[in-house]
Design an enzyme around this catalytic site. Sequence first.
Site, mmCIF file in Angstrom:
data_model
loop_
_atom_site.group_PDB
_atom_site.id
_atom_site.type_symbol
_atom_site.label_atom_id
_atom_site.label_comp_id
_atom_site.label_asym_id
_atom_site.label_seq_id
_atom_site.Cartn_x
_atom_site.Cartn_y
_atom_site.Cartn_z
ATOM 1 N N ALA A 58 11.758 0.440 -8.204
ATOM 2 C CA ALA A 58 10.887 -0.737 -8.381
ATOM 3 C C ALA A 58 11.676 -2.022 -8.185
ATOM 4 C CB ALA A 58 10.192 -0.680 -9.737
ATOM 5 N N LYS A 60 13.343 8.716 -2.034
ATOM 6 C CA LYS A 60 14.236 7.662 -2.543
ATOM 7 C C LYS A 60 15.700 7.987 -2.274
ATOM 8 C CE LYS A 60 11.060 6.043 -6.105
ATOM 9 N NZ LYS A 60 10.587 6.264 -7.477
ATOM 10 N N GLY A 66 -0.142 3.435 -15.061
ATOM 11 C CA GLY A 66 0.256 2.872 -13.763
ATOM 12 C C GLY A 66 1.645 3.270 -13.312
ATOM 13 N N THR A 125 0.868 -1.181 0.000
ATOM 14 C CA THR A 125 0.000 0.000 0.000
ATOM 15 C C THR A 125 0.905 1.231 0.000
ATOM 16 O OG1 THR A 125 -0.017 0.449 2.377
ATOM 17 C CG2 THR A 125 -1.496 -1.289 1.595
#
Length: 851
Positions: free
Chosen positions: A640, A714, A696, A584
Amino acid sequence: MQVLKFGGSSVGTTAAISKVIAIVKARVQKTPTIVVVSAMSGVTDQLILLAQTASQGNEAYKAIIQSLAEKHEDAVRALLPASQQSKTLSIVKELILEIESHCATIFNEGIFSLRMQDCLMSYGEILSSKIIAAAFEAKGVDQVWLDARAMIKTNSTYSSAGVDRALTNQTIQKYFANDANQHALYMTPGFIASNAAGHTTTLGRGGSDFTAAIYAAALSASILEIWTDVSGMMTADPRIVPHAKAIPKISYHEAMELSHFGAKIIYPPTIQPVMQAHIPIWIKNTFEPEHPGTLIEIASAKDDHAIRGISSIKDICLLSLEGAGMVAIPGFTNRLFDALAKKQISIIIITQSSSEHSISVGVSVQDTHLAKIAVDAEFEEEINTQLLEPLIIEKELSIIALVGEQMRNHPGVSGKMFTVLGANGINIRAIAQGSSEKNITAVIEAHDVHKAMNVLHEAFFETAYKQVHVYIAGVGNVGSKLIEQIKLQAANLQSTLRLKINIVGIANSKKQLINLEGINLSHSDDSINNSSNNSHSKNSSNSIPWMDQLAAASSETIHAGTIQDYVAAILNHNLPNSIFVDVTAHATVADTYAQLLSKGVSVVACNKIACSSPYAHYANLKSLAQNHHAAFLFETNVGAGLPIVSTLNDLIHSGDTIHKIEAVLSGTLNFVFNHYEGGKDGKTFAHVVKQAQEEGYTEPDPRLDLGGTDVMRKILILAREAGYPLEMEDIVNESFLPAPCFNGSVADFYIELEKQEPHFKQLYDAAAAAGCKLKFIAKFEKDANGKATAKVGLQHIQPSSDFYHLYGKDNLVLFYTNRYPEQPLVIKGAGAGADVTASGVFADIIRAARA
Ligand code: ADP
Ligand code: ASP
Ligand code: MG
């Protein structure tokens, strides 16, 4: 007729003998029964010692006899009522007197012979069988004692005599044909026999099993039962492999191979006579009679086990004959085998090198000396003319064998065997596979046997995989992809990494689906389970089972509840190897990590909130993980699925120091600036951002990306992982997004973005005029004073820069370190997208599972 054999430990104590009596009593009513017994455990060894001690002229032999006398007299007293003891006690005394008399002769003559040893050894079985016969009588069981020496006829190879099967069968059959009384129970000693001259012989250590098989075959018994101290033939010797399991069913051939290669549970010659007569063998545990044990019969069990069992033989030596002239020597192999056979040396395995320049045979270590003399004598001429080298001997070796009739139908067994051994540093000296492909054997060093048996057993039998329980929070794009990836990869992980990943919880912000057995992720099972009573599965071919279950609020497994309820349930389940997976972007979910980690639940987070929260909180989570042996992994916080955090960790753990990090860390921003051409193609900046969101590549609120917050988080996480305790406030954000864009909802933001189009066009045109591209760059650096600084912002990138040729949603990270001072370590690739993010989360789950 049925034949039941009870081994040494089954008759080793009076308590054990009582169990034997109970077992036999329950059986004799139905069918006439032959009970074969061994000597009480330890007695045969004592009798051998007795023979040696007496023959050495050592008076200590008398103490051995004394202890034997006491052991057996005690057994009589414990087993029989006082009024019935005297007859049996005098039988025992008489037998002990005979032992004394034989020993006195040996002592006086000082000569040891195997014949005399056989004679002495036979008293072990005679004593035990007489005592147990008396115990039966005392219990009112009609029985007759049979002297095995009169029934089983052998040659004169004392200590392991060869049975004359034809004569023996005849004798046994004749006796039983003439036995008018037809007793319910025949008691007989195992192991002992006699030769043509009437001298006592024995059938080899462990030979009582063979005695029983001989009776069974001669009388076409319905079954041969071997009662011992373990619950059947096991996948390996349980003394070596504690996880060995009983084999419910095994073929004669498999049992024969296993016993040939060292499984002591059954004496190898036992199987042949009963196999010929198609009599099943049932191995049972005297101390756990209700356990089904092992059934040995013609067919191998019908399952897909390529391997039925593993066994090993210690104390092997390898004899090798080598020489360039070997090929030219006619009948070479026959001569070698004959030379060994003449000395009665049995060959356990044979291997020949493909070049035919060497042949090796494995023999028992006590045969080594004799073998060397015999073989060197046989090939004396060839050795003298240097066609052959003298016999080479390697000692302190063992044989391990994998046995299974289905092996020939399963390619890759030997590959797996050698890979497993190799991976565990076990050196293989020789390999052989029986031509019938029922076994693969390897000769290894003796000190590796324990390890080899255990790793092979683990590889071939222990489906015991590590079971991991995964609780997922979040079932958006990434969560759904993750579940799909786990479903597809589960079987593979189970076979390759021996990890069984069980998803036991799936939660969205409103509902939780929990199944401690593992949530059914697949359609096929689902439709089988539901086909009879539920139309749901039939029309669900396009639906996703777990989504349907999660949606079905009426299901018992669904709990409405907050994330706190979910965490409470996880802690309450207290399952081993639990992993909580946060896919989430919610702070409320991130806030639960401390609670989970402090109970040893690992946390895998795609959510960046915790790691970019105040440094003290981040540091606390890391130390909680460490203190509670839980994993806290967040590879997907940056780039990612790209291995950025893990690479950074590897550098730091291996002693490197990070000086500078330069990176494009926003797949979203990269996508946006790669697709925005100042409106030339008719696409406004707002249009391109919308497209990125639809595909997305953005956070739910794209301002987190465009405003630079996401990139700030990050670079902050990278700086922290590099060992610098920065806070969010320490990071300079040179935002390109005009202030009004931050007001209102996401919808308001898009409206504002359209209004600001001239601003974005101007940014683009200025860069284009300078021959540059726009890139949003994050930079971390230690300045000259050693102070760590970090900033993020839009920059003009020259064609000469590493960042210029960065397309689509790719990320690029440059690590400048002690070891990579000028040419940085570069990581580049897709830095956004549900599939790659899910795979990064999946990789973290695997890492956590294996930690
Ligand atoms: P008995 O005295 O009953 O004849 P043994 O000692 O000869 O018993 O044989 C039983 C023992 O064999 C077990 O206690 C076990 O330690 C050993 N053994 C070796 N390999 C195996 C195997 N594959 N399965 C079961 N037992 C085995
Ligand atoms: N008593 C003998 C031995 O110890 C035979 C047997 O137990 O099977 O070898
Ligand atoms: Mg035995």
